[in-house]
Design a protein around this motif. Structure first.
Motif, mmCIF file in Angstrom:
data_model
loop_
_atom_site.group_PDB
_atom_site.id
_atom_site.type_symbol
_atom_site.label_atom_id
_atom_site.label_comp_id
_atom_site.label_asym_id
_atom_site.label_seq_id
_atom_site.Cartn_x
_atom_site.Cartn_y
_atom_site.Cartn_z
ATOM 1 N N UNK A 140 0.773 -1.238 0.000
ATOM 2 C CA UNK A 140 0.000 0.000 0.000
ATOM 3 C C UNK A 140 0.811 1.298 0.000
ATOM 4 N N UNK A 141 2.094 1.246 0.184
ATOM 5 C CA UNK A 141 2.823 2.507 0.298
ATOM 6 C C UNK A 141 3.508 2.936 -0.996
ATOM 7 N N UNK A 142 3.130 2.365 -2.100
ATOM 8 C CA UNK A 142 3.713 2.756 -3.380
ATOM 9 C C UNK A 142 3.318 4.194 -3.712
ATOM 10 N N UNK A 143 4.235 4.945 -4.307
ATOM 11 C CA UNK A 143 3.975 6.344 -4.658
ATOM 12 C C UNK A 143 2.867 6.439 -5.696
ATOM 13 N N UNK A 144 1.917 7.308 -5.453
ATOM 14 C CA UNK A 144 0.763 7.450 -6.339
ATOM 15 C C UNK A 144 1.190 7.816 -7.765
ATOM 16 N N UNK A 145 2.127 8.711 -7.894
ATOM 17 C CA UNK A 145 2.586 9.109 -9.224
ATOM 18 C C UNK A 145 3.124 7.938 -10.018
ATOM 19 N N UNK A 146 3.876 7.067 -9.360
ATOM 20 C CA UNK A 146 4.415 5.901 -10.051
ATOM 21 C C UNK A 146 3.321 4.893 -10.379
ATOM 22 N N UNK A 147 2.355 4.735 -9.485
ATOM 23 C CA UNK A 147 1.234 3.837 -9.768
ATOM 24 C C UNK A 147 0.469 4.343 -10.988
ATOM 25 N N UNK A 148 0.224 5.641 -11.038
ATOM 26 C CA UNK A 148 -0.481 6.207 -12.186
ATOM 27 C C UNK A 148 0.334 6.040 -13.470
ATOM 28 N N UNK A 149 1.636 6.163 -13.360
ATOM 29 C CA UNK A 149 2.495 5.957 -14.530
ATOM 30 C C UNK A 149 2.408 4.507 -14.996
ATOM 31 N N UNK A 150 2.381 3.565 -14.046
ATOM 32 C CA UNK A 150 2.240 2.145 -14.395
ATOM 33 C C UNK A 150 0.921 1.907 -15.120
ATOM 34 N N UNK A 151 -0.157 2.489 -14.621
ATOM 35 C CA UNK A 151 -1.460 2.344 -15.271
ATOM 36 C C UNK A 151 -1.409 2.916 -16.686
ATOM 37 N N UNK A 152 -0.754 4.051 -16.844
ATOM 38 C CA UNK A 152 -0.642 4.680 -18.147
ATOM 39 C C UNK A 152 0.154 3.809 -19.117
ATOM 40 N N UNK A 153 1.286 3.278 -18.669
ATOM 41 C CA UNK A 153 2.113 2.410 -19.510
ATOM 42 C C UNK A 153 1.316 1.190 -19.970
ATOM 43 N N UNK A 154 0.484 0.666 -19.078
ATOM 44 C CA UNK A 154 -0.305 -0.524 -19.395
ATOM 45 C C UNK A 154 -1.642 -0.179 -20.045
ATOM 46 N N UNK A 155 -1.861 1.101 -20.336
ATOM 47 C CA UNK A 155 -3.084 1.566 -20.992
ATOM 48 C C UNK A 155 -4.332 1.165 -20.212
ATOM 49 N N UNK A 156 -4.255 1.348 -18.896
ATOM 50 C CA UNK A 156 -5.407 1.103 -18.021
ATOM 51 C C UNK A 156 -6.046 2.454 -17.722
ATOM 52 N N UNK A 157 -7.299 2.606 -18.105
ATOM 53 C CA UNK A 157 -8.011 3.858 -17.856
ATOM 54 C C UNK A 157 -8.349 3.958 -16.381
ATOM 55 N N UNK A 158 -8.151 5.125 -15.828
ATOM 56 C CA UNK A 158 -8.461 5.375 -14.424
ATOM 57 C C UNK A 158 -9.672 6.284 -14.394
ATOM 58 N N UNK A 159 -10.721 5.814 -13.776
ATOM 59 C CA UNK A 159 -11.965 6.577 -13.742
ATOM 60 C C UNK A 159 -12.508 6.562 -12.332
ATOM 61 N N UNK A 160 -12.945 7.697 -11.868
ATOM 62 C CA UNK A 160 -13.548 7.779 -10.543
ATOM 63 C C UNK A 160 -15.056 7.732 -10.716
#
Length: 96
Positions: free
Chosen positions: A49-69
């Motif tokens: 759970x302590x992974x940096x949010x910016x890096x998690x978002x970058x991982x999602x972007x690299x994997x082309x995972x859309x993030x939607x709230x």
């Protein structure tokens, strides 16, 4: 488009792992694309759970995972605003 309900860090890690495997990437290859260590990828996939949010978002972007709230209420598809992951990641980088 696949919609996943992410309730915790473990769910997010599993989503990243499944997409990584589907993309034909090993943890090392994904790490290079994100700019992190293979150990970081391993830990996020395990739901650390302590992974940096910016890096998690970058991982999602690299994997082309859309993030939607989603606020949990029904909306027409036109009413939902998509989040620009690049802008979120860039913003996180600027805060450093």
């Amino acid at each position: 488009m696949i919609t996943l309900k992410i309730k915790n860090a473990r769910d997010l890690g599993l989503a990243i792992k499944e997409r990584r495997i589907a993309a034909g990437l090993d943890q090392g290859a994904l790490a290079v694309k994100i700019g992190v260590s293979r150990l970081w990828v391993n830990e996020i996939e395990k739901g650390k759970p302590r992974a940096a949010v910016g890096l998690v978002l970058k991982a999602l972007n690299v994997l082309d995972i859309a993030f939607q709230i989603d606020d949990g209420e029904a909306h027409s598809s036109d009413a939902i605003d998509m989040i620009d992951l690049d802008a979120v990641v860039d913003s996180a980088k600027e805060e450093r």
